[in-house]
Design a protein around this motif. Structure first.
Motif: not given
Length: 260
Positions: A59-62, A162-170, A174-181
């Motif tokens: 919500a904050f990145l949005r 899992d990129q698909n589930i990640f993109e569905e939930l958040f 997707c491009s706002g914060i390091s996915r490693e973190l």
């Protein structure tokens, strides 16, 4: 909450919970099994604290994107889970402090604080993402260890996303914060909910900060219990990756009384 900004309102469903379990690897039955959860401390299914916290980040990145900022890098992040979030009950997410050096976001039922997220960040143009295994985490046998046996416990876990589930939930992360973190944060709930303490666990809080460790393999998180206090059911866990170091505070949840 004077001057707080409402970021979003959200109602969690059991379908949300099951998807987040696949994403994080935390299949603790208190989060996904109604018949088990109703006999436990809270009497019903509890939303993963890290799920609630990550929804705050989304919500904050949005919110930032509407102001022209697409990506940020976090210098540190901490989360507290003072009260449970339940299914099918609307929770409100508020930006309490907008200072980039000490941003604070809270999730509430009315005036009751459920989740608190704090972090410091800097704006950047884009992330140079490190490769993570693109996989959901299949349910595996949950550990159920006596608290006295958790002293000096050690372990490792791999960072998956899992990129698909990640993109569905958040979608806004997707491009706002390091996915490693993000994968590191998800591994914290997996450690607490599945391994240490495991089945009878309560995730209380965590802190992570940047820390380069050249001796640590990329994509691996190590953990080590640094303090166990059986009298108060308290467990402190040190966690480390090759880019972050932090601490988890958890509690051992006494087992429910067996019914005839």
């Amino acid at each position: 909450m004077k001057d707080a900004v409402l970021l979003e309102k959200h109602t969690y469903t059991i379908e949300d919970q099951r998807l987040f379990s696949q994403l994080s690897g935390d299949y603790n039955p208190m989060h996904i099994n109604t018949s088990v959860a109703r006999r436990e401390k809270f009497g019903e299914i509890v939303v993963h604290g890290v799920y609630s916290l990550t929804k705050c980040l989304n919500a904050f990145l949005r919110h930032l994107a509407l102001k022209g900022t697409e990506s940020i890098v976090l210098d540190n992040i901490s989360g507290k889970f003072p009260n449970p979030v339940f299914l099918n009950k609307e929770a409100s997410c508020y930006l309490i402090n907008a200072d980039p050096k000490e941003t604070v976001i809270g999730v509430f039922y009315g005036d009751m604080l459920l989740t608190e997220l704090s972090f410091g960040y800097e704006k950047i143009e884009f992330h140079e993402e490190k490769e993570l295994e693109n996989s959901s985490i299949q349910e595996y046998k949950i550990k159920d260890i006596d608290i006295h046996k958790m002293i000096d416990s050690k372990g490792t876990c791999s960072l998956f996303l899992d990129q698909n589930i990640f993109e569905e939930l958040f979608p806004d992360l997707c491009s706002g914060i390091s996915r490693e973190l993000i994968a590191t944060m998800f591994s914290l709930t997996r450690i607490v909910g599945m391994e240490c303490p495991g089945r009878q666990s309560i995730f209380s809080s965590f802190k992570l900060q940047k820390h380069i460790n050249k001796n640590q393999d990329a994509g691996i998180l190590t953990y080590h219990t640094t303090r166990v206090v059986p009298k108060y059911y308290k467990i402190d866990i040190l966690v480390e990756t090759n880019t972050h170091i932090g601490k988890i505070n958890a509690f051992y949840r006494p087992k429910p009384t067996k019914q005839e």
